[in-house]
Design a protein around this motif. Sequence first.
Motif, short mmCIF file in Angstrom:
data_model
loop_
_atom_site.label_atom_id
_atom_site.label_comp_id
_atom_site.label_asym_id
_atom_site.label_seq_id
_atom_site.Cartn_x
_atom_site.Cartn_y
_atom_site.Cartn_z
N LEU A 141 0.82 -1.21 0.00
CA LEU A 141 0.00 0.00 0.00
C LEU A 141 0.86 1.25 0.00
CD1 LEU A 141 -2.80 -1.17 2.44
CD2 LEU A 141 -3.03 -0.73 -0.01
N ALA A 142 2.02 1.20 0.66
CA ALA A 142 2.91 2.36 0.64
C ALA A 142 3.38 2.65 -0.79
CB ALA A 142 4.11 2.12 1.55
N ALA A 143 3.72 1.60 -1.53
CA ALA A 143 4.18 1.79 -2.91
C ALA A 143 3.08 2.36 -3.80
CB ALA A 143 4.68 0.47 -3.48
N ARG A 144 1.83 2.02 -3.49
CA ARG A 144 0.71 2.48 -4.32
C ARG A 144 0.28 3.90 -3.93
NH1 ARG A 144 -3.45 -2.56 -4.43
NH2 ARG A 144 -4.32 -1.42 -6.22
N TRP A 145 0.32 4.20 -2.63
CA TRP A 145 -0.18 5.51 -2.20
C TRP A 145 0.86 6.62 -2.29
CZ3 TRP A 145 -4.74 7.13 -2.31
CH2 TRP A 145 -5.84 6.36 -1.92
N ARG A 146 2.12 6.29 -2.08
CA ARG A 146 3.12 7.35 -1.97
C ARG A 146 3.16 8.28 -3.19
NH1 ARG A 146 7.39 4.35 -1.30
NH2 ARG A 146 6.90 3.93 0.87
N PRO A 147 3.10 7.75 -4.42
CA PRO A 147 3.16 8.67 -5.57
C PRO A 147 1.98 9.64 -5.65
CG PRO A 147 3.63 6.41 -6.24
CD PRO A 147 3.10 6.34 -4.84
N LEU A 148 0.89 9.32 -4.97
CA LEU A 148 -0.28 10.20 -4.97
C LEU A 148 -0.32 11.10 -3.74
CD1 LEU A 148 -3.00 7.62 -6.09
CD2 LEU A 148 -1.88 9.34 -7.51
N LEU A 149 -0.01 10.53 -2.58
CA LEU A 149 -0.16 11.29 -1.34
C LEU A 149 0.97 12.29 -1.11
CD1 LEU A 149 -1.51 8.66 1.23
CD2 LEU A 149 -2.72 10.58 0.19
N GLU A 150 2.18 11.95 -1.48
CA GLU A 150 3.26 12.89 -1.23
C GLU A 150 3.09 14.20 -2.01
OE1 GLU A 150 7.13 11.09 -1.33
OE2 GLU A 150 6.83 10.34 0.71
N PRO A 151 2.73 14.18 -3.29
CA PRO A 151 2.48 15.45 -3.97
C PRO A 151 1.30 16.22 -3.36
CG PRO A 151 2.82 13.70 -5.57
CD PRO A 151 2.69 13.04 -4.23
N LEU A 152 0.26 15.49 -2.95
CA LEU A 152 -0.91 16.15 -2.36
C LEU A 152 -0.54 16.82 -1.04
CD1 LEU A 152 -3.90 16.83 -2.05
CD2 LEU A 152 -4.27 14.47 -1.25
N LEU A 153 0.17 16.09 -0.17
CA LEU A 153 0.56 16.66 1.12
C LEU A 153 1.57 17.79 0.94
CD1 LEU A 153 0.78 13.36 3.18
CD2 LEU A 153 -0.90 15.20 3.48
N THR A 154 2.42 17.69 -0.06
CA THR A 154 3.36 18.78 -0.35
C THR A 154 2.61 20.03 -0.75
OG1 THR A 154 5.11 17.23 -1.02
CG2 THR A 154 5.26 19.50 -1.84
N GLU A 155 1.58 19.87 -1.57
CA GLU A 155 0.76 21.01 -2.00
C GLU A 155 0.03 21.63 -0.81
OE1 GLU A 155 -2.98 22.01 -5.01
OE2 GLU A 155 -1.98 20.06 -5.10
N LEU A 156 -0.55 20.78 0.04
CA LEU A 156 -1.26 21.30 1.21
C LEU A 156 -0.30 22.03 2.15
CD1 LEU A 156 -3.60 18.26 1.98
CD2 LEU A 156 -4.31 20.51 1.16
N ALA A 157 0.92 21.52 2.27
CA ALA A 157 1.90 22.13 3.18
C ALA A 157 2.36 23.50 2.71
CB ALA A 157 3.10 21.20 3.33
#
Length: 259
Positions: A141-157
């Motif tokens: 799940l980490a391999a599947r979510w990381r490419p989506l969540l890291e850009p999203l969290l970076t944008e929110l930050a």
Amino acid sequence: MIVLLPPSETKRAGGDGPPLQLGDLNFPELNPLRSELVGELVDLAADPAASMSALGVSAKQVAEIERNAALKEAPTLPAIRRYTGVLYDALDIDSLRGAEARRASARLFVASALFGLLRADDQVPAYRLSATSKLPGRPTLAARWRPLLEPLLTELAENHLIVDLRSGSYVALGGAPGAVGVNVLVEYPDGRRSVVTHFNKAHKGRLARALAVTRAEPADAAAVAAVARRAGLRIERAGNDLTVVVSAAADPANRRKNT
């Protein structure tokens, strides 16, 4: 400010909302993977033995598999009310009213192995999937979510201070750059300290509540620490990392050990 909460394995049953509509959830860029995972869990539920292995549940928890089988038809609840357990008991969202409830709804976000990232009012069904679950024949799940969540969290930050209360397995699904991290330590009378295990969730829940309802709008770790101290928490800060320090006498887990 965003307060990023971990999910919980325990979830409130039922609900009064309509069946899951991915199109109604926040962060639509996550919907393709959300849809894949929902479909995989529904299909997997047809094989109870495989489900128990993948999800890490026992035969006594067959109801968890039945929840997954009904993901597409089950009633929903707002995410902040769906999750239960020690942290959410301390948060006590149902006791908030008026402006405090509105601030909490705007600030509280929940990490999810199934939905990635949820806002407090996103309507979701009960389900079973943890960050460490291993779906057969699929990447982690980490391999599947990381490419989506890291850009999203970076944008929110870029526009919000993030206070990250997630456990390590959920941080692995996607990091939040510049987030304020929180640790909980218990302090003994002789000055020794150790990591609080189960009851760190209670202390993080108290912190989440303080941050959710405050009229202040913290812009950095120092301001977060100030809010926590006003709420009665003992806080130490080292850069962007906060430590909640709990006396051994005040921690429920240690009281039980000594009785």
